[in-house]
Design a protein around this motif. Structure first.
Motif, PDB file in Angstrom:
ATOM      1  N   ASP A  74       2.948  -2.720   2.041  1.00  0.00           N
ATOM      2  CA  ASP A  74       1.830  -2.596   2.987  1.00  0.00           C
ATOM      3  C   ASP A  74       0.897  -1.459   2.582  1.00  0.00           C
ATOM      4  O   ASP A  74      -0.316  -1.610   2.558  1.00  0.00           O
ATOM      5  CB  ASP A  74       2.374  -2.319   4.391  1.00  0.00           C
ATOM      6  CG  ASP A  74       3.101  -3.517   4.968  1.00  0.00           C
ATOM      7  OD1 ASP A  74       2.820  -4.630   4.492  1.00  0.00           O
ATOM      8  OD2 ASP A  74       3.924  -3.339   5.862  1.00  0.00           O
ATOM      9  N   GLU A 132       9.974   6.112  -0.206  1.00  0.00           N
ATOM     10  CA  GLU A 132      10.079   5.607   1.170  1.00  0.00           C
ATOM     11  C   GLU A 132      10.838   4.289   1.200  1.00  0.00           C
ATOM     12  O   GLU A 132      11.746   4.087   2.001  1.00  0.00           O
ATOM     13  CB  GLU A 132       8.677   5.446   1.759  1.00  0.00           C
ATOM     14  CG  GLU A 132       8.646   5.113   3.233  1.00  0.00           C
ATOM     15  CD  GLU A 132       8.883   3.658   3.528  1.00  0.00           C
ATOM     16  OE1 GLU A 132       9.672   3.388   4.436  1.00  0.00           O
ATOM     17  OE2 GLU A 132       8.330   2.780   2.842  1.00  0.00           O
ATOM     18  N   SER A 191       3.144  -2.632  12.629  1.00  0.00           N
ATOM     19  CA  SER A 191       3.561  -2.858  11.249  1.00  0.00           C
ATOM     20  C   SER A 191       3.082  -1.692  10.394  1.00  0.00           C
ATOM     21  O   SER A 191       2.260  -0.876  10.825  1.00  0.00           O
ATOM     22  CB  SER A 191       2.966  -4.151  10.731  1.00  0.00           C
ATOM     23  OG  SER A 191       1.581  -3.972  10.568  1.00  0.00           O
ATOM     24  N   ASN A 192       3.578  -1.636   9.170  1.00  0.00           N
ATOM     25  CA  ASN A 192       3.160  -0.558   8.279  1.00  0.00           C
ATOM     26  C   ASN A 192       1.662  -0.587   8.044  1.00  0.00           C
ATOM     27  O   ASN A 192       1.018   0.455   7.965  1.00  0.00           O
ATOM     28  CB  ASN A 192       3.886  -0.671   6.946  1.00  0.00           C
ATOM     29  CG  ASN A 192       5.351  -0.389   7.080  1.00  0.00           C
ATOM     30  OD1 ASN A 192       5.764   0.272   8.027  1.00  0.00           O
ATOM     31  ND2 ASN A 192       6.148  -0.879   6.151  1.00  0.00           N
ATOM     32  N   THR A 193       1.120  -1.769   7.922  1.00  0.00           N
ATOM     33  CA  THR A 193      -0.318  -1.874   7.683  1.00  0.00           C
ATOM     34  C   THR A 193      -1.092  -1.314   8.862  1.00  0.00           C
ATOM     35  O   THR A 193      -2.065  -0.574   8.686  1.00  0.00           O
ATOM     36  CB  THR A 193      -0.700  -3.346   7.483  1.00  0.00           C
ATOM     37  OG1 THR A 193       0.224  -3.921   6.567  1.00  0.00           O
ATOM     38  CG2 THR A 193      -2.083  -3.480   6.962  1.00  0.00           C
ATOM     39  N   TYR A 234      -0.949   2.352   8.866  1.00  0.00           N
ATOM     40  CA  TYR A 234      -1.862   2.909   7.861  1.00  0.00           C
ATOM     41  C   TYR A 234      -3.280   2.951   8.415  1.00  0.00           C
ATOM     42  O   TYR A 234      -3.974   3.957   8.315  1.00  0.00           O
ATOM     43  CB  TYR A 234      -1.801   2.047   6.601  1.00  0.00           C
ATOM     44  CG  TYR A 234      -2.595   2.584   5.424  1.00  0.00           C
ATOM     45  CD1 TYR A 234      -1.969   3.322   4.431  1.00  0.00           C
ATOM     46  CD2 TYR A 234      -3.951   2.352   5.308  1.00  0.00           C
ATOM     47  CE1 TYR A 234      -2.673   3.807   3.362  1.00  0.00           C
ATOM     48  CE2 TYR A 234      -4.670   2.836   4.243  1.00  0.00           C
ATOM     49  CZ  TYR A 234      -4.032   3.556   3.262  1.00  0.00           C
ATOM     50  OH  TYR A 234      -4.726   4.040   2.204  1.00  0.00           O
ATOM     51  N   GLU A 235      -3.691   1.868   9.048  1.00  0.00           N
ATOM     52  CA  GLU A 235      -5.061   1.835   9.564  1.00  0.00           C
ATOM     53  C   GLU A 235      -5.244   2.819  10.712  1.00  0.00           C
ATOM     54  O   GLU A 235      -6.254   3.519  10.792  1.00  0.00           O
ATOM     55  CB  GLU A 235      -5.403   0.417  10.027  1.00  0.00           C
ATOM     56  CG  GLU A 235      -5.672  -0.504   8.865  1.00  0.00           C
ATOM     57  CD  GLU A 235      -5.896  -1.942   9.307  1.00  0.00           C
ATOM     58  OE1 GLU A 235      -6.057  -2.172  10.520  1.00  0.00           O
ATOM     59  OE2 GLU A 235      -5.916  -2.821   8.430  1.00  0.00           O
ATOM     60  N   ARG A 286       9.386   7.032   6.749  1.00  0.00           N
ATOM     61  CA  ARG A 286       8.293   6.086   6.510  1.00  0.00           C
ATOM     62  C   ARG A 286       7.000   6.601   7.123  1.00  0.00           C
ATOM     63  O   ARG A 286       5.940   6.559   6.491  1.00  0.00           O
ATOM     64  CB  ARG A 286       8.685   4.733   7.114  1.00  0.00           C
ATOM     65  CG  ARG A 286       7.737   3.619   6.871  1.00  0.00           C
ATOM     66  CD  ARG A 286       8.489   2.298   6.779  1.00  0.00           C
ATOM     67  NE  ARG A 286       9.520   2.169   7.796  1.00  0.00           N
ATOM     68  CZ  ARG A 286       9.356   1.474   8.938  1.00  0.00           C
ATOM     69  NH1 ARG A 286       8.233   0.855   9.178  1.00  0.00           N
ATOM     70  NH2 ARG A 286      10.340   1.398   9.806  1.00  0.00           N
ATOM     71  N   THR A 290       5.564   9.251   5.007  1.00  0.00           N
ATOM     72  CA  THR A 290       4.959   8.711   3.794  1.00  0.00           C
ATOM     73  C   THR A 290       3.575   8.146   4.081  1.00  0.00           C
ATOM     74  O   THR A 290       2.608   8.428   3.364  1.00  0.00           O
ATOM     75  CB  THR A 290       5.846   7.591   3.215  1.00  0.00           C
ATOM     76  OG1 THR A 290       7.160   8.096   3.075  1.00  0.00           O
ATOM     77  CG2 THR A 290       5.335   7.128   1.879  1.00  0.00           C
ATOM     78  N   ILE A 291       3.468   7.379   5.159  1.00  0.00           N
ATOM     79  CA  ILE A 291       2.184   6.756   5.463  1.00  0.00           C
ATOM     80  C   ILE A 291       1.167   7.827   5.849  1.00  0.00           C
ATOM     81  O   ILE A 291       0.013   7.783   5.427  1.00  0.00           O
ATOM     82  CB  ILE A 291       2.355   5.707   6.581  1.00  0.00           C
ATOM     83  CG1 ILE A 291       3.315   4.614   6.120  1.00  0.00           C
ATOM     84  CG2 ILE A 291       1.019   5.092   6.956  1.00  0.00           C
ATOM     85  CD1 ILE A 291       3.659   3.603   7.166  1.00  0.00           C
ATOM     86  N   SER A 329       1.121  10.924   4.926  1.00  0.00           N
ATOM     87  CA  SER A 329       0.748  11.688   3.747  1.00  0.00           C
ATOM     88  C   SER A 329      -0.234  10.882   2.903  1.00  0.00           C
ATOM     89  O   SER A 329      -1.180  11.424   2.316  1.00  0.00           O
ATOM     90  CB  SER A 329       2.011  12.053   2.976  1.00  0.00           C
ATOM     91  OG  SER A 329       1.816  11.996   1.609  1.00  0.00           O
ATOM     92  N   GLN A 330      -0.029   9.582   2.875  1.00  0.00           N
ATOM     93  CA  GLN A 330      -0.921   8.719   2.117  1.00  0.00           C
ATOM     94  C   GLN A 330      -2.325   8.721   2.699  1.00  0.00           C
ATOM     95  O   GLN A 330      -3.309   8.711   1.974  1.00  0.00           O
ATOM     96  CB  GLN A 330      -0.341   7.298   2.172  1.00  0.00           C
ATOM     97  CG  GLN A 330      -0.390   6.559   0.901  1.00  0.00           C
ATOM     98  CD  GLN A 330      -0.051   7.427  -0.257  1.00  0.00           C
ATOM     99  OE1 GLN A 330       0.982   8.063  -0.296  1.00  0.00           O
ATOM    100  NE2 GLN A 330      -0.942   7.498  -1.206  1.00  0.00           N
ATOM    101  N   PRO A 332      -8.007 -10.056  -1.331  1.00  0.00           N
ATOM    102  CA  PRO A 332      -8.160  -9.241  -0.136  1.00  0.00           C
ATOM    103  C   PRO A 332      -9.121  -8.064  -0.327  1.00  0.00           C
ATOM    104  O   PRO A 332      -9.407  -7.360   0.618  1.00  0.00           O
ATOM    105  CB  PRO A 332      -6.742  -8.763   0.153  1.00  0.00           C
ATOM    106  CG  PRO A 332      -6.021  -8.904  -1.112  1.00  0.00           C
ATOM    107  CD  PRO A 332      -6.659 -10.040  -1.829  1.00  0.00           C
ATOM    108  N   THR A 333      -9.540  -7.816  -1.539  1.00  0.00           N
ATOM    109  CA  THR A 333     -10.496  -6.734  -1.718  1.00  0.00           C
ATOM    110  C   THR A 333     -11.821  -7.175  -1.151  1.00  0.00           C
ATOM    111  O   THR A 333     -12.234  -8.304  -1.331  1.00  0.00           O
ATOM    112  CB  THR A 333     -10.685  -6.441  -3.196  1.00  0.00           C
ATOM    113  OG1 THR A 333     -11.241  -7.614  -3.783  1.00  0.00           O
ATOM    114  CG2 THR A 333      -9.385  -6.134  -3.858  1.00  0.00           C
ATOM    115  N   ARG A 334     -12.441  -6.282  -0.447  1.00  0.00           N
ATOM    116  CA  ARG A 334     -13.728  -6.655   0.135  1.00  0.00           C
ATOM    117  C   ARG A 334     -14.757  -6.743  -0.972  1.00  0.00           C
ATOM    118  O   ARG A 334     -14.442  -6.604  -2.150  1.00  0.00           O
ATOM    119  CB  ARG A 334     -14.123  -5.601   1.180  1.00  0.00           C
ATOM    120  CG  ARG A 334     -13.179  -5.645   2.367  1.00  0.00           C
ATOM    121  CD  ARG A 334     -12.999  -4.280   2.976  1.00  0.00           C
ATOM    122  NE  ARG A 334     -11.704  -4.237   3.659  1.00  0.00           N
ATOM    123  CZ  ARG A 334     -11.193  -3.119   4.128  1.00  0.00           C
ATOM    124  NH1 ARG A 334     -11.810  -1.983   3.986  1.00  0.00           N
ATOM    125  NH2 ARG A 334     -10.033  -3.133   4.716  1.00  0.00           N
TER     126      ARG A 334
END
Lengths: 574, 638
Positions: free
Chosen positions: A203, A234, B245-247, B250-251, B306, B309-310, B312-313, B591-593
């Motif tokens: 993801d 992770e 979800s992880n996505t 992230y958002e 997790r 990690t997200i 930090s990302q 999926p890249t814009r």
């Protein structure tokens, strides 16, 4: 002793060999003895052996005789995006033999939607026709579906497969959710197989890739920037957690970064059954080359998880490999020509992933670990061969020099020096990611299935001579602990009296949007048969006067307003 | 006055065996100052100290010199009953230092600090008698009046804040939990309405993000800009209900990081919990012990890992609510050592008790402990978490106060997944920490103030209004008696529940007087609270304490592409050989814009070398069989 000539080798060597004067190195000890090989098995080990006359004798004085290497991770002839990786089973196993590896474990990579058994058959066909050394197969689970259990069961029972890989990356294509992983791991544990995992958080990678492309970063450096080390660590952590929960042995493929290796080492310290597999690329080079101005060179390094840009990584991983925190070394050999890689010349996400390493694996480990004094020759045998044989359950047939074992042997010259180069390697690609690395230690003679396949720098391989090695389930090395834990881990409920206090009336006040309690447990698919445990507790309580089935009718109906010892404000505020 | 006598230092601040402080070695020590470094320099220590006037002492009790007060006319004829207060003879404890001084308060603010203050006559005076005066506690995590499946948590904003004040907490930050799919703003307004009518102390709000889409994003923006909310919580557990979800994480984190808010996370792996719950129920385990068995410690640690990690990302500050287990705490402290901006919040329950009670034969007692993440059954956990709190690896403490009566808990009597989750702790929080951490010598009184109040104020950007005793700060104060001993019991607590999870615990340290908004709320064991007196404290975004590092990193973290020449070698012809079923090459990039115009940057840089920019079209159509320097087998196998 006589050199028989290239064309006649297979016939004239007549499967009988005597190796004299070498130092036999197993993972536990080294000793001086001669080895007599017949019918591709080791028949005698000792001094002054009595052997038939006219047998071919190899002189191994001053050299080491080791079990042939086992490369636990290859992807020969792998189909990606309508291409096939450049090294097929013939070319790949030829390179393997040239490097001292006498057995490979390849990954079956079914197209999404393809039946796992059909994919297995396809791989068997390719490999049987082409492989020059013995091989076995891992199966990748590229898609979760309901009948996966039956397919896995058939593969385990009839096809000699005992290891399955799941992907935590490649979003919307191969990626598994946590719940799916748990289910797969539970199935794998029940079957006695080994769960392998490609550990990266797909993801986050997906998001990062979008971000980098928007920033205009399209070159191979974008690959490593979008796959940061933490994302690997992770996923490893998560995989270990899930595997521990499911009590399933876990095998992490491609340990590429310090962070991931640390997580594995810590988990081992806590007692988790987990194995880590660094690969030739992570042991032998680093990811700074992704920034090379030469696109073709930079692209040659693209693999997932990426080779860490931290130049101290390989040193760190070799240390962990030496101390036993990581157990086996693979190559993840999956090569593409520059033209194939160039499919992604304007977009790094399209670059087919994979690096070479099948041929260099043994020499790189010897150079980085043994020559530098981190490990001894016995450890070397353990990580390049024995541990793999134990984990995947073909020990002692492979991975050991003992009477009765397969005659897959390597006569190793620790003093020889070789410089790795794309000019001299046995691969079909133009770039070698280890280009220019000087390695001490290389095989002088390689014997596969009792036949000499490398001697005096010449390869004598026969296409299609490789056999499939079927593997049994429940490898002792892995499952002894799991079995003991399964016995210990039984969970018991607390035998309590029935709760007969007041119950808040949910039905009256339940709102439409509020989920009912049952909806939370609805998706139980009955995967584990119900144990009769409940009766144990309940029956223990029938002694106290009330009957076991007393509660069924009474409780929901009667509401006791003032429980013994209850306070008056129980209902006053609700 | 007699109470002005210097008190001996607490033992833990002094050298063993003596009560004197260790004299600093002048020369030769590793940490010694450079010889002569201070010669012919004038150092104004007063100017360096963080506090206000009168803060210039060290921890060593010393009668401070009379403050040269700015000429100030003592207001004549102080109206009786006005909110003017003088605390005399207290030992003021801030997070950085302690000193003796008097405090004068007016209009809910601290007006003067120092000795021999000039105050209007007739002002009410409290004699602190050398007891500690600390900033009132801030409870960063409460769920008062929380709706759950049509029920409401029994402690509402009145009852809950009353309990808070009784325990020495003068501000709470409550969580707004919108129903999934419901509007965040509406939920926020609903909570404001409930709280404004009922709270007895100041409060602020976190908003939980229970679903995610573009309209939620706009609401988040609006809440930050207009409504004074700067912290949002997301759930990694409660599958199919709140779970992200992880996505989505992230958002959300990227969005919060850009807006200057703090991302809070309920860290547990919901997927696995669901599987384990199913398994437990199938095995016939239906009691509260199933709750803890289905939520093992590792799942919490995994989710924390997790989330870090997200975060930090995305370069977003992360705040982990409810640190309940050793391993989760370890992950946070390791991440901090690696430099991640992450904060951990243990709660009263995890600091004060453990999860062995889930196996109690008394169902009601076992159910009272049910919360998520669960209390760890490992009895050494509270001790460990207290140590990390003392060492600064965990920064602040909440209570996660969310109480349900036994009858409410009993809706899960046949199925532990139905038990409403939550424990008490709003009242006991300060005393539990004092008893477990300060009285045992793990932390000193200043660190106590930091973890119960100051750090919370800094992280949520209310500092120095709250969390510090300084001129101009809100007069939320507690006179703390470190020697008082109190036994926690459901019989005497302020909460409405029948069970107190700390039942029978003997706690050293208790508030003697609690002052909130300049008014005495607790004195001589009597509570004088006013329903609805609490104000909403808006929190502005980009707290310095959190965002200074984030901002600096953002500047550093710019990524650059490698300026390369165009690849003009052969390209494998994808269109010629697509097999049925294999994912087409374009799906990976789709999926890249839309490609931004940045690409021209690289390509234009290369037009100098002879080839034209648009010549790149060539490589797709024409295929170069023998590239310069290429090997002959390039095409032989493709």
């Amino acid at each position: 002793m006589s050199y028989q000539g290239k064309k006649n080798i297979p016939r004239i060597t007549s499967d009988r060999l005597l190796i004299k004067g070498g130092k036999i190195v197993n993972d536990d000890q080294s000793f001086y003895a001669d080895i007599y090989v017949e019918d591709s098995l080791i028949k005698q080990i000792g001094e002054n052996l009595i052997v038939p006359g006219g047998v071919k004798t190899l002189d191994a004085y001053g050299q080491l005789v080791m079990p042939g290497g086992i490369d636990v991770h290859t992807r020969l002839q792998m189909p990606v995006m309508g291409m096939t990786s450049a090294d097929d089973f013939y070319q790949g196993t030829k390179a393997a033999l040239a490097g001292g590896t006498t057995m490979i474990l390849d990954h079956v990579f079914p197209d999404s939607g393809m039946n796992l058994l059909a994919a297995y058959d396809q791989w068997r066909e390719c490999a049987d026709n082409k492989a020059c050394c013995d091989y076995s197969l891992h199966i990748d689970i590229t898609r979760w579906h309901e009948s996966i259990k039956e397919e896995l069961e058939a593969l385990v029972k009839d096809k000699g497969v005992n290891s399955f890989l799941v992907f935590m990356a490649y979003k919307d294509k191969l990626q598994c959710t946590d719940a799916q992983m748990y289910e797969i791991f539970s199935i794998i544990r029940d079957l006695g197989a080994i769960a392998q995992v490609h550990a990266e958080n797909g993801d986050i990678i997906d998001e990062e890739q979008k971000r980098l492309l928007e920033l205009g970063i399209t070159g191979p450096e974008g690959h490593v920037l979008s796959h940061p080390e933490e994302v690997e660590a992770e996923a490893v952590y998560r995989a270990i957690t899930i595997a521990k929960q499911a009590n399933c042995p876990l095998y992490v493929t491609k340990v590429m970064s310090k962070g991931a290796a640390d997580v594995i080492a810590q988990a081992k310290r806590k007692g988790t059954v987990v194995y880590g597999e660094p690969i030739t690329a992570s042991l032998g080079t680093d990811g700074s080359h992704h920034w090379s101005k030469n696109w073709a060179k930079a692209a040659a390094f693209v693999t997932s998880p990426p080779i860490s840009p931290d130049p101290t990584t390989s040193d760190y991983l070799t240390s962990l490999l030496s101390c036993g925190d990581l157990q086996v070394a693979g190559s993840a050999h999956c090569t593409f020509t520059t033209a194939q890689k160039a499919v992604g010349k304007d977009n790094f996400t399209l670059i087919p992933e994979g690096t070479n390493g099948i041929e260099e694996r043994m020499s790189i480990i010897w150079e980085k670990c043994v020559a530098s004094g981190k490990m001894d020759e016995n450890d070397f045998v353990a990580v390049t061969s024995t541990n793999a044989a134990k984990i995947f359950n073909f020990y002692p047939r492979k991975g050991r020099i003992a009477v009765g074992s397969d005659a897959d042997l390597v006569i190793w010259n620790p003093k020889a020096t070789k410089i790795v180069s794309a000019k001299t390697h046995h691969l079909n690609v133009e770039y070698n990611i280890f280009e220019g690395t000087e390695c001490r230690g290389s095989p002088t003679v390689v014997i596969s299935q009792g036949k000499v396949v490398l001697e005096d720098g010449n390869l004598f391989v026969i296409q299609g001579s490789g056999r499939f090695v079927p593997r049994k389930t429940f490898p002792d090395f892995v499952y002894k602990r799991i079995k003991a834990r399964n016995r210990l881990a039984e969970i018991h409920g607390v035998p309590r009296g029935l709760y007969d206090g007041p119950v808040h009336d949910v039905i009256v006040t339940a709102k439409a949007a509020a989920p009912t309690p049952t909806s939370r447990i609805a998706p139980c698919s009955g995967k584990i048969p119900t144990f009769p445990v409940r009766n144990l507790h309940l029956s223990g309580f029938s002694l106290s006067g009330s009957q076991t089935d007393d509660h069924i009718a009474r409780r929901p109906a009667q509401k006791i307003i003032a429980p013994p010892g209850g306070r008056s404000n129980i209902t006053s505020l609700s | 006055p007699a109470e002005r006598e210097p008190r001996p230092l607490p033992v833990y601040l002094a050298r063993p065996g003596t009560t004197a402080q260790v004299p600093r070695q002048k020369y030769g020590g590793m940490f010694c100052s450079v010889e002569g470094a201070f010669e012919s320099k004038t150092l104004d220590f007063g100017a360096l100290s963080v506090g206000q006037r009168g803060a210039r002492g060290s921890r060593q009790p010393q009668p401070a010199a009379p403050e040269p007060e700015p000429p100030r006319e003592p207001p004549a004829a102080a109206a009786p009953g006005s909110d003017r207060l003088l605390i005399k003879g207290g030992r003021i404890v801030n997070d950085d230092q302690s000193f003796y001084a008097d405090i004068y308060m007016e209009d809910g603010l601290i007006k003067q600090i120092g000795d021999n203050l000039i105050v209007p006559g007739g002002v009410k005076t409290i004699e602190a008698n050398g007891k500690m005066v600390i900033p009132g506690g801030i409870d960063v995590h409460t769920h008062l009046q929380m709706p759950y499946k049509g029920m409401t948590a029994v402690d509402d904003f009145f009852q809950g804040t009353k309990a808070a004040l009784a325990g020495g907490t003068t501000m709470i930050i409550d969580h707004v939990i919108p129903e999934p799919e419901a509007s965040l703003t509406e939920a926020y307004e609903k909570w404001r309405e409930w709280a404004d009518g009922k709270t007895c102390c100041d409060y602020s709000l976190h908003v939980d993000i229970t679903h995610w889409n573009d309209s939620v994003k706009q609401e988040v923006q609006m809440l930050i800009k207009e409504k004074g909310v700067n912290s949002f919580m997301v759930y990694m557990a409660y599958k199919d209900l709140y779970q992200m979800s992880n996505t989505e994480l992230y958002e959300i984190f990227s969005c919060l990081g850009d807006l200057g808010a703090i991302a809070q996370v309920h860290a547990e792996n919901g997927d696995i919990i669901e599987q384990e719950q199913t398994r437990m129920l199938e095995m016939g385990i239906t009691g509260p012990e199933g709750h803890v068995l289905s939520r093992p410690e590792e799942l919490e640690a995994e989710a924390v890992f997790r989330a870090i990690t997200i975060a930090s990302q995305t370069n977003c500050p992360l705040y982990v609510t409810k640190v309940m287990s050793k391993s989760a705490a370890d992950i946070i402290s390791q991440a901090r050592k690696k430099g991640n901006v992450v904060f951990g919040e243990p709660i009263t329950a995890s600091l004060g008790t453990d999860g062995t009670h889930y196996w109690s034969k008394n169902w009601a007692k076992a159910a009272a402990f049910v919360t998520s993440p669960p209390l760890s059954p490992d009895p050494t956990t509270p001790d460990y978490i207290n140590s990390l709190l003392a060492s600064g690896d965990l920064q602040l403490s909440g209570s996660a106060h969310c109480t349900f009566s036994t009858a409410q808990k009993a809706i899960g009597k046949d199925n532990f997944t139905g038990i409403p989750e939550g424990t008490n702790g709003i009242e006991e929080r300060m005393s539990v920490i004092w008893d477990k951490a300060v009285a045992t010598g793990k932390m000193d009184e200043n660190q106590f103030v930091a973890v119960t109040s100051t750090n919370a104020a800094k992280i949520f950007n209310m500092y120095p209004r709250k969390g510090r005793i300084a001129v101009g700060s809100d007069s939320d104060l507690v006179i703390w008696d470190p020697d008082a001993v109190k036994i926690v019991s459901a019989k005497s607590h302020q909460s409405v529940t029948e069970y107190n999870i700390f039942e029978g615990m003997e706690l050293r340290g208790a508030p003697l007087v609690v002052i909130c908004q300049g008014k005495i709320m607790l004195e001589d064991g009597n509570l004088h609270v006013t329903q609805g007196a609490g104000r909403f404290i808006p929190c502005s975004p980009f707290p310095d304490y959190v965002y200074k590092r984030i901002k600096a990193r953002r500047k550093m973290a710019e990524m650059h592409a490698v300026p390369r020449g165009m690849y003009d070698g052969p390209v494998f012809d994808l269109t010629a050989t697509p097999k049925g079923g294999t994912p087409a090459g374009s799906t990976r990039g789709s999926p890249t814009r839309q490609t931004p115009p940045v690409r021209n940057l690289h390509q234009s840089g290369f037009s100098l070398s002879g080839t034209q920019v648009d010549e790149g079209v060539r490589s797709a159509s024409k295929r170069i069989v023998a590239p310069p320097g290429g090997r002959s087998n390039i095409t032989s196998l493709s």
